[in-house]
Scaffold this active site. Structure first.
Site, PDB file in Angstrom:
ATOM      1  N   SER A  38     -23.116   8.378 -55.654  1.00  0.00           N
ATOM      2  CA  SER A  38     -23.634   7.826 -54.399  1.00  0.00           C
ATOM      3  C   SER A  38     -25.159   7.871 -54.402  1.00  0.00           C
ATOM      4  O   SER A  38     -25.757   8.749 -55.047  1.00  0.00           O
ATOM      5  CB  SER A  38     -23.125   8.652 -53.217  1.00  0.00           C
ATOM      6  OG  SER A  38     -23.739   8.233 -52.014  1.00  0.00           O
ATOM      7  N   TYR A  52     -22.513  17.245 -49.159  1.00  0.00           N
ATOM      8  CA  TYR A  52     -22.100  15.942 -49.710  1.00  0.00           C
ATOM      9  C   TYR A  52     -23.185  15.467 -50.677  1.00  0.00           C
ATOM     10  O   TYR A  52     -22.887  15.065 -51.802  1.00  0.00           O
ATOM     11  CB  TYR A  52     -21.891  14.912 -48.601  1.00  0.00           C
ATOM     12  CG  TYR A  52     -21.435  13.557 -49.128  1.00  0.00           C
ATOM     13  CD1 TYR A  52     -20.121  13.365 -49.542  1.00  0.00           C
ATOM     14  CD2 TYR A  52     -22.317  12.489 -49.249  1.00  0.00           C
ATOM     15  CE1 TYR A  52     -19.689  12.136 -50.041  1.00  0.00           C
ATOM     16  CE2 TYR A  52     -21.901  11.253 -49.755  1.00  0.00           C
ATOM     17  CZ  TYR A  52     -20.588  11.085 -50.147  1.00  0.00           C
ATOM     18  OH  TYR A  52     -20.168   9.866 -50.668  1.00  0.00           O
TER      19      TYR A  52
END
Ligand SMILES: NC(=O)c1ccc[n+]([C@@H]2O[C@H](COP(=O)([O-])OP(=O)(O)OC[C@H]3O[C@@H](n4cnc5c(N)ncnc54)[C@H](OP(=O)(O)O)[C@@H]3O)[C@@H](O)[C@H]2O)c1
Length: 263
Positions: free
Chosen positions: A156, A169
């Site tokens: 990501s 995250y």
């Protein structure tokens, strides 16, 4: 759950000369879109995730469209680390080999700026990073031995900087990106291709209900970009590609300014 051995004709069809792929995290979003697209490109697929109903429906759709068995599924939780080496062997044998491996599983728990929760952090780390290691290690060893194969990790843009919003995250994706880079540097000398995918916002279950999804794209668009990068053996891609420019800027914002920003 459909098991390969319950499909008498499956082995025959899956052992055809078509390329063979495993997608871990294929039950929805980017993973499901990748499965549909790779099936159209002629791949035989083994699809894994926890939700059997979603996987069964996806396999049924793919196989009906192909007019033959192109996709089978295995119900699997990526935190069941010990089962992975056996699954790699079993699936590779059922498919008659392996050309492409995609690790896509990921979870994101929304977090507030005053929210610190070890249990959620642990779960994100396990699914986004430790599960990836459990799968990528045996697949990398097999491809290194064969001197062939392609590995794709869905990381990501969130892994590029430690932002205020969701530290664990961000950290899980940073760890995954770094691991994939090491794997690429280790395996490139054996002719194995490793692709790191850094999506920006993609409209899936993960982002449902979120606001301010700048440059958001569909899962199908992300899957198209990823498949193109697989074919052209790219090393790192951003999807949508505008994120390459955005992250060039974000990576270069000095910490003294970055830590005052609210995104
Ligand atoms: N959407 C975005 O904006 C965005 C942006 C950057 C990166 N990403 C990354 O893209 C990947 C795909 O996400 P998505 O947006 O397509 O979201 P999604 O639709 O929620 O897909 C997540 C996938 O991960 C699987 N998964 C979650 N926990 C699992 C577990 N314990 N064991 C096995 N599989 C598990 C899910 O399957 P089950 O629930 O059936 O197990 C599902 O197939 C993730 O790695 C995510 O971090 C997404």
């Amino acid at each position: 759950m459909i098991q390969p051995n319950e499909l008498p004709s499956a082995n025959l069809i899956l052992r055809s000369p078509a390329k063979r792929a495993i997608i871990v995290g294929a039950s929805s979003g980017i993973g499901a879109a990748l499965a549909r697209r790779l099936a159209i490109e002629g791949y035989s697929l083994a699809l894994l995730a926890r939700r059997a109903d979603r996987l069964a429906a996806l396999c049924q759709e793919i196989n009906a469209r192909a007019g033959e068995i192109r996709a089978i599924f295995y119900v699997h939780n990526v935190t069941d680390y010990d089962s992975v080496p056996g699954l790699v062997q079993e699936i590779t044998s059922t498919l008659g080999g392996l050309d492409l491996f995609i690790y896509n599983s990921g979870i994101l728990f929304p977090s507030g700026l005053k929210h610190f929760d070890f249990e959620k952090d642990r779960r994100m780390t396990e699914v986004n990073y430790l599960g990836a290691l459990a799968w990528l290690n045996p697949v990398a060893a097999m491809f290194q031995h064969l001197k062939a194969g392609q590995i794709v990790g869905i990381s990501s843009v969130a892994g590029e900087r430690g932002r205020v919003g969701n530290p664990s995250y961000n950290a899980s994706k940073a760890a995954l990106s770094c691991y994939l880079e090491s794997l690429r540097n280790r395996l490139t000398r054996s002719g194995v291709h490793v692709l790191t995918v850094k999506p920006g916002y993609v409209l899936t279950d993960m982002t449902s209900g979120m606001k301010n999804l700048y440059f958001a794209i569909s899962a199908e668009r992300a899957a198209a970009d990823i498949c193109k990068a697989i074919r052209s053996r790219k090393q790192v891609i951003y999807t949508a590609s505008i994120w390459w420019l955005v992250m060039l800027v974000v990576r270069n914002i000095p910490s003294i300014i970055f830590r005052r920003l609210s995104f």
